[in-house]
Design a protein around this motif. Structure first.
Motif, PDB file in Angstrom:
ATOM      1  N   GLU A   1     -15.099  11.261   0.858  1.00  0.00           N
ATOM      2  CA  GLU A   1     -14.063  11.183  -0.168  1.00  0.00           C
ATOM      3  C   GLU A   1     -13.018  10.125   0.167  1.00  0.00           C
ATOM      4  O   GLU A   1     -12.608   9.352  -0.702  1.00  0.00           O
ATOM      5  N   SER A   2     -12.571  10.074   1.420  1.00  0.00           N
ATOM      6  CA  SER A   2     -11.555   9.081   1.783  1.00  0.00           C
ATOM      7  C   SER A   2     -12.118   7.667   1.638  1.00  0.00           C
ATOM      8  O   SER A   2     -11.407   6.741   1.222  1.00  0.00           O
ATOM      9  N   HIS A   3     -13.388   7.485   1.960  1.00  0.00           N
ATOM     10  CA  HIS A   3     -14.017   6.172   1.798  1.00  0.00           C
ATOM     11  C   HIS A   3     -14.042   5.772   0.323  1.00  0.00           C
ATOM     12  O   HIS A   3     -13.691   4.637  -0.035  1.00  0.00           O
ATOM     13  N   ALA A   4     -14.438   6.700  -0.522  1.00  0.00           N
ATOM     14  CA  ALA A   4     -14.526   6.404  -1.959  1.00  0.00           C
ATOM     15  C   ALA A   4     -13.160   6.077  -2.541  1.00  0.00           C
ATOM     16  O   ALA A   4     -13.016   5.144  -3.344  1.00  0.00           O
ATOM     17  N   ARG A   5     -12.147   6.831  -2.154  1.00  0.00           N
ATOM     18  CA  ARG A   5     -10.795   6.582  -2.674  1.00  0.00           C
ATOM     19  C   ARG A   5     -10.265   5.230  -2.192  1.00  0.00           C
ATOM     20  O   ARG A   5      -9.600   4.510  -2.949  1.00  0.00           O
ATOM     21  N   THR A   6     -10.535   4.909  -0.949  1.00  0.00           N
ATOM     22  CA  THR A   6     -10.031   3.654  -0.400  1.00  0.00           C
ATOM     23  C   THR A   6     -10.730   2.463  -1.040  1.00  0.00           C
ATOM     24  O   THR A   6     -10.089   1.449  -1.355  1.00  0.00           O
ATOM     25  N   GLN A   7     -12.030   2.568  -1.251  1.00  0.00           N
ATOM     26  CA  GLN A   7     -12.757   1.488  -1.920  1.00  0.00           C
ATOM     27  C   GLN A   7     -12.272   1.317  -3.358  1.00  0.00           C
ATOM     28  O   GLN A   7     -12.081   0.186  -3.840  1.00  0.00           O
ATOM     29  N   ALA A   8     -12.033   2.417  -4.032  1.00  0.00           N
ATOM     30  CA  ALA A   8     -11.566   2.358  -5.421  1.00  0.00           C
ATOM     31  C   ALA A   8     -10.205   1.677  -5.518  1.00  0.00           C
ATOM     32  O   ALA A   8      -9.959   0.864  -6.423  1.00  0.00           O
ATOM     33  N   THR A   9      -9.306   1.992  -4.598  1.00  0.00           N
ATOM     34  CA  THR A   9      -7.975   1.386  -4.662  1.00  0.00           C
ATOM     35  C   THR A   9      -8.010  -0.071  -4.229  1.00  0.00           C
ATOM     36  O   THR A   9      -7.248  -0.897  -4.733  1.00  0.00           O
ATOM     37  N   LEU A  10      -8.928  -0.435  -3.330  1.00  0.00           N
ATOM     38  CA  LEU A  10      -9.099  -1.838  -2.955  1.00  0.00           C
ATOM     39  C   LEU A  10      -9.550  -2.648  -4.165  1.00  0.00           C
ATOM     40  O   LEU A  10      -9.017  -3.737  -4.433  1.00  0.00           O
ATOM     41  N   ASP A  11     -10.502  -2.114  -4.909  1.00  0.00           N
ATOM     42  CA  ASP A  11     -10.964  -2.788  -6.126  1.00  0.00           C
ATOM     43  C   ASP A  11      -9.832  -2.917  -7.151  1.00  0.00           C
ATOM     44  O   ASP A  11      -9.710  -3.939  -7.836  1.00  0.00           O
ATOM     45  N   LEU A  12      -9.006  -1.883  -7.239  1.00  0.00           N
ATOM     46  CA  LEU A  12      -7.910  -1.867  -8.201  1.00  0.00           C
ATOM     47  C   LEU A  12      -6.850  -2.911  -7.869  1.00  0.00           C
ATOM     48  O   LEU A  12      -6.334  -3.605  -8.757  1.00  0.00           O
ATOM     49  N   LEU A  13      -6.495  -3.030  -6.597  1.00  0.00           N
ATOM     50  CA  LEU A  13      -5.381  -3.882  -6.191  1.00  0.00           C
ATOM     51  C   LEU A  13      -5.776  -5.326  -5.911  1.00  0.00           C
ATOM     52  O   LEU A  13      -4.906  -6.202  -5.822  1.00  0.00           O
TER      53      LEU A  13
END
Length: 247
Positions: A160-172
């Motif tokens: 879950e932490s990996h998925a959230r971090t990847q998602a926010t990297l893509d966002l920012l």
């Protein structure tokens, strides 16, 4: 130096001080919202200290901006009595905190750029700029070590932490690209060093660098996201409700 040349230098220096001062001020305000809400006491204190470091840097840059402008505006006037269209902070600094992954990815992408900029400005021909940069650089080295560590911990942590971090990297990521489109500093020269630094951390974090090369832009002309006006309304409300008050 001719009056025209001096005016050009002053305008460039004023723009540089606003860009750095506003970016530090707005990011400080964002991080300050975590006070009392951090995931652990140590993190709560660390985030607050980072926010205070950035606030101190903002005061130095905005004080110098007021001095260079010569219009009688001090750091408080520049912080509290400008509207969003007059702010020149990087767009990434005004993005919402979101979850802890979003806060730390935002911090890391900014810190990696901030360190490089301050290193370069440490050799600036204006001794005032060089002195502020040298002082701030010592603080930002700590900010970068900490934010990079958190990106690795979150990216290479649970599913879950990996998925959230990847998602926010893509966002920012598009907002990070704006950091290299500014006129006051050689963005092209900084980009290669930033890329190498960021890529190394992303590899340790098992995160994928976003493929998009498109960069959001506009802050240099006072064009911001809707998030900034809301942040400023909260930050400036007391000063505007009680103009001239001291306590």
């Amino acid at each position: 130096m001719s009056a025209v040349a001096a005016s050009t230098v002053d305008a460039s220096l004023f723009a540089l001080c606003l860009r750095l001062g506003d970016s530090a001020l707005i990011l400080s305000q964002r991080l300050g919202a975590w006070c009392g809400h951090g995931p652990a006491l140590e993190e709560d204190i660390a985030l607050t200290n980072t926010a205070l470091d950035l606030l101190g840097q903002a005061r130095l840059w905005l004080s110098l901006a007021g001095e260079v402008e010569g219009a009688g505006r001090d750091e408080d006037a520049l912080a509290y009595w400008r509207d969003d269209r007059e702010f020149r902070n990087l767009l990434i600094t005004e993005q919402p905190n979101g979850d802890y992954a979003q806060t730390m990815v935002r911090q890391f992408l900014f810190d990696a750029w901030h360190r490089l900029v301050l290193e370069r400005l440490g050799e600036h021909h204006d001794s005032r700029v060089a002195a502020i940069a040298a002082k701030a650089h010592k603080e930002v080295l700590y900010h970068l070590r900490r934010s990079a560590d958190w990106v690795v911990r979150l990216g290479d942590g649970t599913e879950e932490s990996h998925a959230r971090t990847q998602a926010t990297l893509d966002l920012l990521w598009p907002h990070a690209g704006e950091m290299f489109l500014i006129d006051e500093i050689d963005g092209e020269g900084l980009r290669a060093d930033w890329d190498a630094q960021v890529d190394a951390v992303l590899a340790d974090a098992t995160l994928c660098r976003p493929a998009s090369t498109w960069a959001q832009q506009g802050s240099g002309q006072g064009r911001h996201t809707e998030h900034l006006s809301r942040l400023l309304a909260e930050m400036q409300v007391v000063a505007r409700a009680h103009p001239g008050a001291h306590w």
